[in-house]
Structure formats: structure tokens, C-alpha cells
Write an enzyme that holds these catalytic residues in place. Structure first.
Site, mmCIF file in Angstrom:
data_model
loop_
_atom_site.group_PDB
_atom_site.id
_atom_site.type_symbol
_atom_site.label_atom_id
_atom_site.label_comp_id
_atom_site.label_asym_id
_atom_site.label_seq_id
_atom_site.Cartn_x
_atom_site.Cartn_y
_atom_site.Cartn_z
ATOM 1 N N ASN A 9 1.042 -0.985 0.029
ATOM 2 C CA ASN A 9 -0.618 0.199 -0.007
ATOM 3 C C ASN A 9 0.969 0.843 -0.002
ATOM 4 O O ASN A 9 1.408 1.577 1.582
ATOM 5 C CB ASN A 9 -0.618 0.262 1.261
ATOM 6 C CG ASN A 9 -1.759 1.186 1.531
ATOM 7 O OD1 ASN A 9 -1.431 2.173 0.976
ATOM 8 N ND2 ASN A 9 -2.538 0.644 2.178
ATOM 9 N N LYS A 12 0.392 3.764 3.137
ATOM 10 C CA LYS A 12 0.977 3.105 4.370
ATOM 11 C C LYS A 12 2.537 3.330 4.532
ATOM 12 O O LYS A 12 3.644 3.785 5.167
ATOM 13 C CB LYS A 12 0.565 1.217 4.285
ATOM 14 C CG LYS A 12 -0.296 1.991 5.061
ATOM 15 C CD LYS A 12 -0.274 0.168 5.449
ATOM 16 C CE LYS A 12 -1.862 -0.324 6.321
ATOM 17 N NZ LYS A 12 -2.047 -1.956 6.324
ATOM 18 N N ASP A 69 -1.058 -4.038 10.667
ATOM 19 C CA ASP A 69 -2.353 -3.870 10.676
ATOM 20 C C ASP A 69 -3.026 -2.863 11.023
ATOM 21 O O ASP A 69 -2.939 -2.882 12.173
ATOM 22 C CB ASP A 69 -2.923 -5.666 10.755
ATOM 23 C CG ASP A 69 -4.503 -5.525 10.327
ATOM 24 O OD1 ASP A 69 -3.914 -5.848 8.983
ATOM 25 O OD2 ASP A 69 -5.336 -6.209 10.661
ATOM 26 N N SER A 70 -4.118 -2.365 11.074
ATOM 27 C CA SER A 70 -5.142 -1.379 11.132
ATOM 28 C C SER A 70 -6.337 -1.271 10.922
ATOM 29 O O SER A 70 -6.672 -1.944 9.863
ATOM 30 C CB SER A 70 -4.104 -0.177 10.731
ATOM 31 O OG SER A 70 -4.531 0.162 9.244
ATOM 32 N N GLY A 151 -9.242 5.325 2.470
ATOM 33 C CA GLY A 151 -9.456 4.960 3.368
ATOM 34 C C GLY A 151 -11.250 5.551 4.126
ATOM 35 O O GLY A 151 -11.453 6.378 2.878
ATOM 36 N N TYR A 152 -10.684 5.498 5.324
ATOM 37 C CA TYR A 152 -12.311 6.003 6.090
ATOM 38 C C TYR A 152 -12.278 8.259 6.270
ATOM 39 O O TYR A 152 -12.449 8.317 6.919
ATOM 40 C CB TYR A 152 -12.569 5.570 7.271
ATOM 41 C CG TYR A 152 -12.655 4.538 7.349
ATOM 42 C CD1 TYR A 152 -14.208 3.590 6.524
ATOM 43 C CD2 TYR A 152 -12.251 2.586 6.711
ATOM 44 C CE1 TYR A 152 -14.442 3.128 6.362
ATOM 45 C CE2 TYR A 152 -12.406 1.235 6.487
ATOM 46 C CZ TYR A 152 -13.598 1.599 6.319
ATOM 47 O OH TYR A 152 -14.330 -0.202 5.747
ATOM 48 N N ARG A 179 -1.723 5.594 13.368
ATOM 49 C CA ARG A 179 -0.268 4.624 12.386
ATOM 50 C C ARG A 179 0.829 5.565 13.114
ATOM 51 O O ARG A 179 2.017 5.210 13.114
ATOM 52 C CB ARG A 179 -0.357 4.734 10.733
ATOM 53 C CG ARG A 179 0.590 3.838 10.423
ATOM 54 C CD ARG A 179 0.122 3.553 8.866
ATOM 55 N NE ARG A 179 -0.646 2.791 8.709
ATOM 56 C CZ ARG A 179 -1.690 3.354 8.425
ATOM 57 N NH1 ARG A 179 -1.698 4.557 8.376
ATOM 58 N NH2 ARG A 179 -3.113 2.706 8.158
HETATM 59 P P1 IMP Z 1 -4.899 -2.959 6.305
HETATM 60 O O1 IMP Z 1 -4.232 -2.975 4.965
HETATM 61 O O2 IMP Z 1 -5.198 -4.459 6.307
HETATM 62 O O3 IMP Z 1 -3.838 -2.548 7.944
HETATM 63 O O4 IMP Z 1 -6.109 -2.280 6.824
HETATM 64 C C1 IMP Z 1 -6.627 -1.519 6.960
HETATM 65 C C2 IMP Z 1 -7.547 -0.569 6.157
HETATM 66 O O5 IMP Z 1 -8.630 0.217 7.723
HETATM 67 C C3 IMP Z 1 -7.662 0.616 5.262
HETATM 68 O O6 IMP Z 1 -8.163 -0.333 3.958
HETATM 69 C C4 IMP Z 1 -8.294 1.032 5.763
HETATM 70 O O7 IMP Z 1 -10.079 0.878 4.301
HETATM 71 C C5 IMP Z 1 -8.970 1.010 7.113
HETATM 72 N N1 IMP Z 1 -7.964 2.154 7.290
HETATM 73 C C6 IMP Z 1 -6.882 1.776 8.364
HETATM 74 N N2 IMP Z 1 -5.263 3.347 8.605
HETATM 75 C C7 IMP Z 1 -6.923 3.725 7.833
HETATM 76 C C8 IMP Z 1 -5.714 5.603 7.656
HETATM 77 O O8 IMP Z 1 -5.084 5.723 8.467
HETATM 78 N N3 IMP Z 1 -7.499 6.177 7.068
HETATM 79 C C9 IMP Z 1 -8.517 5.574 6.971
HETATM 80 N N4 IMP Z 1 -8.630 4.220 6.623
HETATM 81 C C10 IMP Z 1 -7.201 3.730 7.297
#
Ligand code: IMP
Length: 211
Positions: A9, A12, A69-70, A151-152, A179
Site C-alpha cells: 500500500n 502506508k 495492521d490497522s 480509506g475512511y 499509525r
Molecule cells: P490493512 O491494510 O489490513 O491494515 O487494512 C487497513 C484498512 O483499514 C484500510 O483499507 C482502511 O479501510 C482502514 N484504515 C487503516 N488506516 C487508515 C487510515 O489511516 N485512514 C483511513 N482508513 C484507514
């Protein structure tokens, strides 16, 4: 020394590089290393998924690997979408569809409290991992605002602020985000260790931040 960011990503990867500034470390990302396995994020917790990503890619690459992971936890939805944040509206990940589904789920709901959470895991090349975590509390608004971030971000206003993450821009967001907080703790916990280019974590592990 090289450290692999266990993510493809681009957003990220940039945020991690900006926050976790270590001299003498060359960051490479999973996008720069073709042939690494895809990791299925099927854990029930952010911790489990972060550790799985970091250890799988560290062992496959022979490098230290940092994964995060977030996701978003919404109080009125029993902490959903949580670990399912990326694919809340189904496969493949579609941020606009996720935001629309979230707004529909909260239609008419007065309690808009939410928080972003992030767990960062660092694995040595043998697959031994440690974690740190960060959170950012806030609330979900009713109409998207802003174009930065991902994302959101257009729906999330952090506590103590009026702008959404998508209106703030990277620098202001990183200073308070889940993060940003996890990566600041990561730097405090592992910075000195990594600066010495170790081959693995010391026996007994590194002390938690603040210890
Ligand atoms: P990961 O890549 O499995 O960590 O999934 C993270 C998902 O959580 C992302 O695709 C977003 O939907 C949401 N997310 C995580 N961090 C953020 C952020 O900083 N801003 C907005 N959405 C986030």
C-alpha cells in the site's frame, strides 16, 4: 541495513517512511521485491495479522520486516468493521463503497464514536516478532469531507479537531494518527537496536516503550 516494509500500500509505505526516520536504514517495500508470498490476513485481531505479515515476509526475504495492521472500530457497531475494514463492503477493497456502507450502517444513529487502531510488528529474519500499538479516538461525520489520505479518512474527525483526516494532509495526520502513534513507539522501542544492525532480537526481547 535493509528493512522490509511488509506492505504494497503506497500510502502506508510513505507514512511509515516519513514517521519512522532511522539513519543508516534502507527501507525496501514488498512492492520492490517480486516473488514474496501474499499473506492472507485471516487473524481475528490486528496483533495476529501484523505478526503474521511481518514473520512471513521476514522469513521469506531473510530481512528484518516491519508490518502494520490497522482499521476502524465504531462503538455503535460493536467495534466493526475492525479487522475487516479494508473489505467491509466486499472484495476487492473499495474505499468509496466502504464509506457508503459505513454511512448506511450509521444512518439515524446518534452515537458516532469511533477509533482507528494500528498494531506494528517487527520480525527478525528468524521469525521472532515484537509488537507496539497506537489508537486515535474520534467520530464519524455524516457527509464525506476532504480529498487527502485514503480509506475512511473523509469520514473521520479526530477528537480535539474540526477537520477530517482527509482535510488535514499527511503531516498533521501523522502527528496524531493511530499509525503515527504506533510508529513513534516503534522508533522508541526498536530504533537503538536497529541502528546496531543486529542479526536478531536479543534474548529476553527489547524493553517496552516507557519501561
Ligand atoms: P490493512 O491494510 O489490513 O491494515 O487494512 C487497513 C484498512 O483499514 C484500510 O483499507 C482502511 O479501510 C482502514 N484504515 C487503516 N488506516 C487508515 C487510515 O489511516 N485512514 C483511513 N482508513 C484507514
Amino acid at each position: 541495513m535493509k528493512i522490509l516494509i511488509a506492505s504494497r500500500n503506497a500510502h502506508k509505505i510513505r507514512e511509515i517512511r516519513e514517521i519512522f526516520a532511522l539513519p543508516a536504514v534502507e527501507w525496501v517495500s514488498a512492492a520492490d521485491m517480486p516473488g514474496l508470498p501474499d499473506v492472507e490476513e485471516d487473524g481475528d485481531t490486528f496483533e495476529a495479522n501484523a505478526v503474521l505479515k511481518a514473520t512471513t515476509l521476514a522469513k521469506a526475504s531473510g530481512l528484518w520486516a516491519l508490518a502494520d495492521d490497522s482499521g476502524l472500530e465504531v462503538a455503535a457497531l460493536g467495534n466493526a468493521p475492525g479487522v475487516h475494514s479494508a473489505r467491509y463492503a466486499g472484495e476487492p477493497c473499495d474505499h468509496a463503497a466502504n464509506n457508503a456502507k459505513l454511512l448506511a450502517a450509521l444512518d439515524g444513529v446518534a452515537d458516532r464514536r469511533a477509533r482507528f487502531r494500528c498494531v506494528a510488528a517487527l520480525s527478525d529474519p528468524s521469525g521472532r516478532a515484537e509488537t507496539v500499538s497506537g489508537a486515535c479516538p474520534g467520530h464519524i461525520i455524516e457527509v464525506r469531507r476532504g480529498t487527502a489520505g485514503f480509506g475512511y479518512d473523509p469520514l473521520f474527525v479526530p477528537d480535539g479537531h474540526d477537520q477530517t483526516f482527509a482535510e488535514m494532509g499527511d503531516e498533521a495526520k501523522n502527528a496524531i494518527s493511530h499509525r503515527g502513534r504506533a510508529m513513534t513507539l516503534a522508533q522508541r522501542r526498536w530504533g537503538a537496536l536497529l541502528a546496531s544492525a543486529p542479526s536478531r532480537f536479543p534474548e529476553g526481547g527489547t524493553p517496552p516503550p516507557g519501561a
